[in-house]
Design an enzyme around this catalytic site. Structure first.
Site, PDB file in Angstrom:
ATOM      1  N   HIS A   1       1.056  -7.270   3.075  1.00  0.00           N
ATOM      2  CA  HIS A   1       0.659  -5.669   3.517  1.00  0.00           C
ATOM      3  C   HIS A   1      -0.989  -6.107   4.239  1.00  0.00           C
ATOM      4  O   HIS A   1      -1.255  -5.039   5.377  1.00  0.00           O
ATOM      5  CB  HIS A   1      -0.326  -4.919   1.931  1.00  0.00           C
ATOM      6  CG  HIS A   1       1.208  -3.850   1.255  1.00  0.00           C
ATOM      7  ND1 HIS A   1       1.913  -5.436   0.717  1.00  0.00           N
ATOM      8  CD2 HIS A   1       1.265  -2.880   1.491  1.00  0.00           C
ATOM      9  CE1 HIS A   1       2.380  -4.311   0.240  1.00  0.00           C
ATOM     10  NE2 HIS A   1       2.288  -2.759   0.177  1.00  0.00           N
TER      11      HIS A   1
ATOM     12  N   GLU B   1      -0.273   1.280   1.096  1.00  0.00           N
ATOM     13  CA  GLU B   1       0.803   1.732   0.285  1.00  0.00           C
ATOM     14  C   GLU B   1       0.253   2.796   1.094  1.00  0.00           C
ATOM     15  O   GLU B   1       1.288   4.068   1.389  1.00  0.00           O
ATOM     16  CB  GLU B   1       0.376   2.020  -0.553  1.00  0.00           C
ATOM     17  CG  GLU B   1       1.260   1.162  -1.325  1.00  0.00           C
ATOM     18  CD  GLU B   1       3.250   0.746  -1.051  1.00  0.00           C
ATOM     19  OE1 GLU B   1       3.441   1.108  -0.934  1.00  0.00           O
ATOM     20  OE2 GLU B   1       3.241  -0.783  -0.077  1.00  0.00           O
TER      21      GLU B   1
ATOM     22  N   CYS C   1       0.261 -11.478   1.988  1.00  0.00           N
ATOM     23  CA  CYS C   1      -0.030 -10.207   1.613  1.00  0.00           C
ATOM     24  C   CYS C   1       0.179 -10.243   2.541  1.00  0.00           C
ATOM     25  O   CYS C   1       0.332  -9.338   3.709  1.00  0.00           O
ATOM     26  CB  CYS C   1      -0.371  -9.811   0.566  1.00  0.00           C
ATOM     27  SG  CYS C   1       0.516  -8.220  -0.251  1.00  0.00           S
TER      28      CYS C   1
ATOM     29  N   ASP D   1      10.401  -5.604  -0.010  1.00  0.00           N
ATOM     30  CA  ASP D   1       8.791  -5.500  -0.475  1.00  0.00           C
ATOM     31  C   ASP D   1       8.692  -5.005  -1.544  1.00  0.00           C
ATOM     32  O   ASP D   1       9.540  -3.908  -1.589  1.00  0.00           O
ATOM     33  CB  ASP D   1       8.011  -5.811   1.334  1.00  0.00           C
ATOM     34  CG  ASP D   1       6.661  -5.924   0.367  1.00  0.00           C
ATOM     35  OD1 ASP D   1       6.595  -6.903   0.002  1.00  0.00           O
ATOM     36  OD2 ASP D   1       5.523  -4.424   0.494  1.00  0.00           O
ATOM     37  N   SER D   2       7.445  -4.982  -2.555  1.00  0.00           N
ATOM     38  CA  SER D   2       6.780  -3.772  -3.150  1.00  0.00           C
ATOM     39  C   SER D   2       6.946  -2.759  -2.920  1.00  0.00           C
ATOM     40  O   SER D   2       6.321  -1.471  -3.321  1.00  0.00           O
ATOM     41  CB  SER D   2       5.898  -4.930  -4.262  1.00  0.00           C
ATOM     42  OG  SER D   2       4.736  -4.651  -2.858  1.00  0.00           O
TER      43      SER D   2
ATOM     44  N   CYS E   1       7.710 -10.156   0.706  1.00  0.00           N
ATOM     45  CA  CYS E   1       6.582 -10.033  -0.491  1.00  0.00           C
ATOM     46  C   CYS E   1       6.336 -11.695  -1.004  1.00  0.00           C
ATOM     47  O   CYS E   1       7.653 -12.136  -1.325  1.00  0.00           O
ATOM     48  CB  CYS E   1       7.564  -9.267  -1.002  1.00  0.00           C
ATOM     49  SG  CYS E   1       6.065  -8.756  -2.698  1.00  0.00           S
TER      50      CYS E   1
END
Ligand code: DGL
Length: 270
Positions: A190, A156, A188, A15-16, A78
């Site tokens: 996240h 994050e 998403c 993932d990012s 992602c």
């Protein structure tokens, strides 16, 4: 790239950043005996506002790294990288590649008000894949889309519940609720970490859809079809890499994974 694929080899997931851990936990649940490799490209997060080309070349480099670690299959955990790069990855690499798709289909099936909301990055909402998804289901239901700048950064930072995070969630959710959305798609990876607060703000009657469990089941099917399911009877292991500083990433990954784990530095890839 040529790879040999014994079933005891690990599954590579990326993932990012840390969002894909919401997919990794469902993979762990679905496939308890598999060894899992996870790359968080946190030095380059968020992907959502980056050029497609850049996301594509990061995705290629990360998959190459995971294959160098003997991954037998790849999960693009992602939505943004899926939108930017999945066709290129599938054309380039021969291992099974499982990717994300915002869960518009189940949302369109389940909605009673006929209005669904999709929370995702600008990159995902602007991708060809999403435009096609919108065209396919937009005739049946009213699809409201909402980009959520800032939310990925909060996750994050491991900041899931501060006033700032809640204020952002409220800002993005309220216009959808005001237009009678009764189903919210987490587009998403996240955002599932924010699901309790999204549910709290939306209220109990709103259905929140996270496609991660379905992705894990799809991974199981793909591995089974390719004869790649592990036959090991022991519990699977996890290894983590980050492109950010490991000592910064370690506490956040441990917080989200709910186990104190070790994080290695991702070698320079490009
Ligand atoms: N976790 C991501 C996704 O599913 C990436 C978000 C980002 O880096 O902007 O889209």
């Amino acid at each position: 790239m040529k790879t040999s694929n014994p079933p005891e080899n690990p599954i590579g997931v990326f993932d990012s950043g840390v969002g894909g851990l919401s997919v990794l936990r469902e993979i762990r649940h679905e496939l308890p005996g598999e060894d899992l490799l996870y790359v968080a490209d946190s030095a380059h997060a968020p992907y959502g506002d980056k050029p497609r080309q850049m996301i594509e070349s990061r995705s290629i480099a990360i998959v190459e790294f995971l294959l160098s670690q003997h991954a037998k299959a790849i999960v693009v955990a992602c939505n943004t990288a899926t939108g930017a790069a999945v066709e290129t990855l599938r054309a380039r690499f021969s291992v099974p590649i499982v990717a994300m798709e915002p869960a518009v289909k189940p949302a369109a099936k389940g909605t009673k008000s006929g209005v669904i909301g999709v929370l995702a990055t600008g990159g995902t909402l602007g991708s060809d894949n999403f435009v096609k998804l919108h065209e396919r289901f937009g005739a049946e239901v009213n699809i409201l889309v909402q980009a959520c700048p800032g939310l990925v950064e909060q996750v994050e930072a491991g900041d899931l519940s501060s006033d700032k995070t809640r204020a952002l969630i409220k800002k993005y959710l309220e216009p959808l609720l005001a237009q009678q959305a009764d189903t919210i798609v987490l587009g998403c990876t996240h955002y599932p970490f924010l699901a309790p607060f999204i549910q709290e703000i939306a209220g109990p009657s709103v259905v929140i859809i996270d496609p991660a469990a379905a992705v894990a089941r799809e991974l199981r099917r793909r591995l089974a079809n390719a004869g790649l399911l592990s036959v090991e009877s022991r519990a699977g292991t996890e290894r983590f890499w980050t492109s950010a500083k490991p000592d910064k990433a370690q506490p956040v990954i441990s917080q989200l994974w709910k186990v104190d784990i070790k994080v290695s530095s991702l070698p320079n890839l490009v």
